[in-house]
Design a protein around this motif. Structure first.
Motif, PDB file in Angstrom:
ATOM      1  N   CYS A  70       0.852  -1.189   0.000  1.00  0.00           N
ATOM      2  CA  CYS A  70       0.000   0.000   0.000  1.00  0.00           C
ATOM      3  C   CYS A  70       0.889   1.240   0.000  1.00  0.00           C
ATOM      4  O   CYS A  70       2.067   1.176   0.367  1.00  0.00           O
ATOM      5  CB  CYS A  70      -0.930  -0.003   1.212  1.00  0.00           C
ATOM      6  N   ASN A  71       0.314   2.353  -0.418  1.00  0.00           N
ATOM      7  CA  ASN A  71       1.078   3.599  -0.492  1.00  0.00           C
ATOM      8  C   ASN A  71       0.771   4.559   0.653  1.00  0.00           C
ATOM      9  O   ASN A  71       1.288   5.674   0.679  1.00  0.00           O
ATOM     10  CB  ASN A  71       0.812   4.307  -1.832  1.00  0.00           C
ATOM     11  N   LEU A  72      -0.061   4.146   1.620  1.00  0.00           N
ATOM     12  CA  LEU A  72      -0.409   5.057   2.711  1.00  0.00           C
ATOM     13  C   LEU A  72       0.187   4.651   4.053  1.00  0.00           C
ATOM     14  O   LEU A  72       0.262   5.457   4.955  1.00  0.00           O
ATOM     15  CB  LEU A  72      -1.932   5.175   2.844  1.00  0.00           C
ATOM     16  N   ASN A  73       0.573   3.386   4.224  1.00  0.00           N
ATOM     17  CA  ASN A  73       1.247   2.966   5.452  1.00  0.00           C
ATOM     18  C   ASN A  73       0.409   3.252   6.697  1.00  0.00           C
ATOM     19  O   ASN A  73       0.860   3.856   7.669  1.00  0.00           O
ATOM     20  CB  ASN A  73       2.608   3.676   5.555  1.00  0.00           C
ATOM     21  N   CYS A  74      -0.843   2.807   6.694  1.00  0.00           N
ATOM     22  CA  CYS A  74      -1.767   3.077   7.795  1.00  0.00           C
ATOM     23  C   CYS A  74      -1.424   2.252   9.032  1.00  0.00           C
ATOM     24  O   CYS A  74      -1.195   1.044   8.939  1.00  0.00           O
ATOM     25  CB  CYS A  74      -3.202   2.735   7.393  1.00  0.00           C
ATOM     26  N   SER A  80     -12.295   4.111   0.588  1.00  0.00           N
ATOM     27  CA  SER A  80     -12.115   4.404   2.012  1.00  0.00           C
ATOM     28  C   SER A  80     -11.526   5.802   2.139  1.00  0.00           C
ATOM     29  O   SER A  80     -10.489   6.101   1.539  1.00  0.00           O
ATOM     30  CB  SER A  80     -11.173   3.382   2.665  1.00  0.00           C
ATOM     31  N   LYS A  81     -12.180   6.654   2.901  1.00  0.00           N
ATOM     32  CA  LYS A  81     -11.705   8.023   3.096  1.00  0.00           C
ATOM     33  C   LYS A  81     -10.710   8.057   4.255  1.00  0.00           C
ATOM     34  O   LYS A  81     -11.080   7.894   5.417  1.00  0.00           O
ATOM     35  CB  LYS A  81     -12.880   8.945   3.426  1.00  0.00           C
ATOM     36  N   TYR A  82      -9.461   8.307   3.926  1.00  0.00           N
ATOM     37  CA  TYR A  82      -8.440   8.436   4.957  1.00  0.00           C
ATOM     38  C   TYR A  82      -7.966   9.892   5.114  1.00  0.00           C
ATOM     39  O   TYR A  82      -7.412  10.244   6.157  1.00  0.00           O
ATOM     40  CB  TYR A  82      -7.228   7.568   4.618  1.00  0.00           C
ATOM     41  N   LEU A  83      -8.155  10.704   4.098  1.00  0.00           N
ATOM     42  CA  LEU A  83      -7.596  12.052   4.070  1.00  0.00           C
ATOM     43  C   LEU A  83      -8.657  13.097   4.381  1.00  0.00           C
ATOM     44  O   LEU A  83      -9.806  12.985   3.963  1.00  0.00           O
ATOM     45  CB  LEU A  83      -6.993  12.338   2.686  1.00  0.00           C
ATOM     46  N   HIS A  84      -8.263  14.135   5.107  1.00  0.00           N
ATOM     47  CA  HIS A  84      -9.175  15.231   5.450  1.00  0.00           C
ATOM     48  C   HIS A  84      -9.074  16.303   4.366  1.00  0.00           C
ATOM     49  O   HIS A  84      -8.656  17.433   4.621  1.00  0.00           O
ATOM     50  CB  HIS A  84      -8.825  15.807   6.826  1.00  0.00           C
ATOM     51  N   ASP A  85      -9.483  15.967   3.165  1.00  0.00           N
ATOM     52  CA  ASP A  85      -9.362  16.876   2.029  1.00  0.00           C
ATOM     53  C   ASP A  85     -10.626  16.766   1.178  1.00  0.00           C
ATOM     54  O   ASP A  85     -10.716  15.939   0.271  1.00  0.00           O
ATOM     55  CB  ASP A  85      -8.117  16.520   1.204  1.00  0.00           C
ATOM     56  N   THR A  86     -11.596  17.598   1.457  1.00  0.00           N
ATOM     57  CA  THR A  86     -12.882  17.532   0.776  1.00  0.00           C
ATOM     58  C   THR A  86     -12.739  17.742  -0.715  1.00  0.00           C
ATOM     59  O   THR A  86     -13.394  17.057  -1.522  1.00  0.00           O
ATOM     60  CB  THR A  86     -13.841  18.582   1.361  1.00  0.00           C
ATOM     61  N   SER A  87     -11.887  18.669  -1.144  1.00  0.00           N
ATOM     62  CA  SER A  87     -11.741  18.962  -2.570  1.00  0.00           C
ATOM     63  C   SER A  87     -11.191  17.758  -3.331  1.00  0.00           C
ATOM     64  O   SER A  87     -11.557  17.532  -4.499  1.00  0.00           O
ATOM     65  CB  SER A  87     -10.820  20.170  -2.775  1.00  0.00           C
ATOM     66  N   PHE A  88     -10.331  16.973  -2.693  1.00  0.00           N
ATOM     67  CA  PHE A  88      -9.772  15.777  -3.331  1.00  0.00           C
ATOM     68  C   PHE A  88     -10.883  14.779  -3.654  1.00  0.00           C
ATOM     69  O   PHE A  88     -10.960  14.258  -4.765  1.00  0.00           O
ATOM     70  CB  PHE A  88      -8.732  15.141  -2.405  1.00  0.00           C
ATOM     71  N   ILE A 145      -3.264   7.529  10.866  1.00  0.00           N
ATOM     72  CA  ILE A 145      -1.922   7.940  11.274  1.00  0.00           C
ATOM     73  C   ILE A 145      -0.960   6.942  10.640  1.00  0.00           C
ATOM     74  O   ILE A 145      -1.331   5.822  10.299  1.00  0.00           O
ATOM     75  CB  ILE A 145      -1.735   7.958  12.806  1.00  0.00           C
ATOM     76  N   ARG A 146       0.291   7.345  10.463  1.00  0.00           N
ATOM     77  CA  ARG A 146       1.269   6.471   9.847  1.00  0.00           C
ATOM     78  C   ARG A 146       1.697   5.370  10.813  1.00  0.00           C
ATOM     79  O   ARG A 146       1.852   5.590  12.007  1.00  0.00           O
ATOM     80  CB  ARG A 146       2.492   7.265   9.384  1.00  0.00           C
ATOM     81  N   ILE A 163     -12.492   5.341  10.425  1.00  0.00           N
ATOM     82  CA  ILE A 163     -12.043   5.141  11.795  1.00  0.00           C
ATOM     83  C   ILE A 163     -11.496   3.721  11.905  1.00  0.00           C
ATOM     84  O   ILE A 163     -12.182   2.754  11.566  1.00  0.00           O
ATOM     85  CB  ILE A 163     -13.184   5.331  12.811  1.00  0.00           C
ATOM     86  N   PHE A 164     -10.281   3.592  12.368  1.00  0.00           N
ATOM     87  CA  PHE A 164      -9.621   2.294  12.461  1.00  0.00           C
ATOM     88  C   PHE A 164      -9.924   1.614  13.788  1.00  0.00           C
ATOM     89  O   PHE A 164     -10.123   2.269  14.818  1.00  0.00           O
ATOM     90  CB  PHE A 164      -8.106   2.443  12.320  1.00  0.00           C
ATOM     91  N   SER A 165      -9.959   0.282  13.735  1.00  0.00           N
ATOM     92  CA  SER A 165     -10.020  -0.549  14.929  1.00  0.00           C
ATOM     93  C   SER A 165      -8.769  -1.407  14.974  1.00  0.00           C
ATOM     94  O   SER A 165      -8.172  -1.698  13.940  1.00  0.00           O
ATOM     95  CB  SER A 165     -11.259  -1.456  14.904  1.00  0.00           C
ATOM     96  N   LYS A 166      -8.392  -1.811  16.169  1.00  0.00           N
ATOM     97  CA  LYS A 166      -7.269  -2.727  16.312  1.00  0.00           C
ATOM     98  C   LYS A 166      -7.792  -4.158  16.341  1.00  0.00           C
ATOM     99  O   LYS A 166      -8.612  -4.509  17.190  1.00  0.00           O
ATOM    100  CB  LYS A 166      -6.484  -2.436  17.586  1.00  0.00           C
TER     101      LYS A 166
END
Length: 267
Positions: free
Chosen positions: A17-21, A121-129, A257-258, A154-157
């Motif tokens: 993946c390219n986001l490393n969540c 899945s929305k991970y970024l806080h960027d409405t325009s994106f 978060i990374r 929202i992530f769960s463990k």
């Protein structure tokens, strides 16, 4: 009317993946150097899946996932194959959306012509994106929707017990991956696994020295009949369930978060 025998099967075509969540349930942050699923492996599995489900008449949805599936260079070819072999099933790509705006008109056309849906899945806080993603997908008449009702993810463990001391029955009864209408049954290299955690046990073993074990009760060959596979997924309680603290899986961690690639994120 006859009910669909198998509601959903997932195929993860890359673990990268390219986001490393942090807290990624597919452990993508630990799989940076992992090879993607090959086109031929995908073809072999999907052809067999098409055969046992009557070209998808007995399969609700084929989910194409990752990691981030758009990192696999063969994704669009896989979409064409999936539609050819499963003309009666929904075919849906689950993505973080970050590569969608890089697609050419020709590539978007392939998705549209093959009736491929997009689950974002929305991970970024960027409405325009996301507004721009919606504009492009609407322009090409591609069906899309968001996970978690369109809210920021929202992530769960997905807490694991490396000692294997959990009750398999209790863990299975509380599992949101093996049961319900949105199942995480995964097809990989000729086997169907009840959930994605079993498929990726070796990732945790490799990186953290754990000893999660897979037995014959944890997977079934795609060469069995549809009814045998359906019965296995419905009635079998995997041995692997003894590792899962499913009662704790609904505890919310937070937004993106990374990852620090530490054992505590997964176990």
């Amino acid at each position: 009317m006859r009910m669909t025998m198998i509601q959903r099967i997932e195929v993860s075509i890359t673990d990268r993946c390219n986001l490393n969540c942090a807290y990624c349930s597919h452990y993508a942050s630990l799989c940076k150097d992992t090879k993607d699923i090959s086109l031929q492996s995908f073809i072999d599995d999907i052809q067999r899946l098409g055969f046992i489900t009557l070209r998808g008449k007995e399969l609700g949805t084929l989910g194409i996932l990752g990691g981030e599936p758009f990192l696999n260079k063969d994704l669009l070819d896989m979409c064409v194959i999936a539609r050819e072999e499963l003309p009666y099933s929904r075919v849906r790509i689950t993505t973080n959306g970050t590569r969608l705006l890089d697609l050419t008109g020709q590539q978007l056309g392939i998705l549209r012509r093959n009736d491929i849906e997009i689950l974002i899945s929305k991970y970024l806080h960027d409405t325009s994106f996301y507004n721009e993603i919606e504009r492009v997908l609407n322009e090409y008449h591609i069906i899309y929707k968001y996970t978690q009702g369109g809210n920021i993810t929202i992530f769960s463990k997905f807490c694991m017990d490396e000692t294997g001391s959990q009750s398999p029955v209790t863990s299975h009864d509380n599992c949101t991956l093996c049961k319900g209408t949105y199942t995480c049954h995964e097809l990989r290299n000729g086997y169907i696994y009840p959930c994605s955690q079993i498929v990726r046990a070796d990732v945790l073993n490799k990186h953290f020295g754990t000893n999660f074990k897979i037995t014959d009760k944890d997977r079934i060959s795609i060469n069995y009949s549809r009814s045998e596979i359906e019965s296995f997924l419905k009635d079998n309680i995997p041995d692997f369930c003894r590792y899962c603290k499913t009662k704790e899986w609904n505890k919310l961690i937070g937004t993106y978060i990374r990852s620090k690639d530490v054992k505590e994120e997964y176990i």
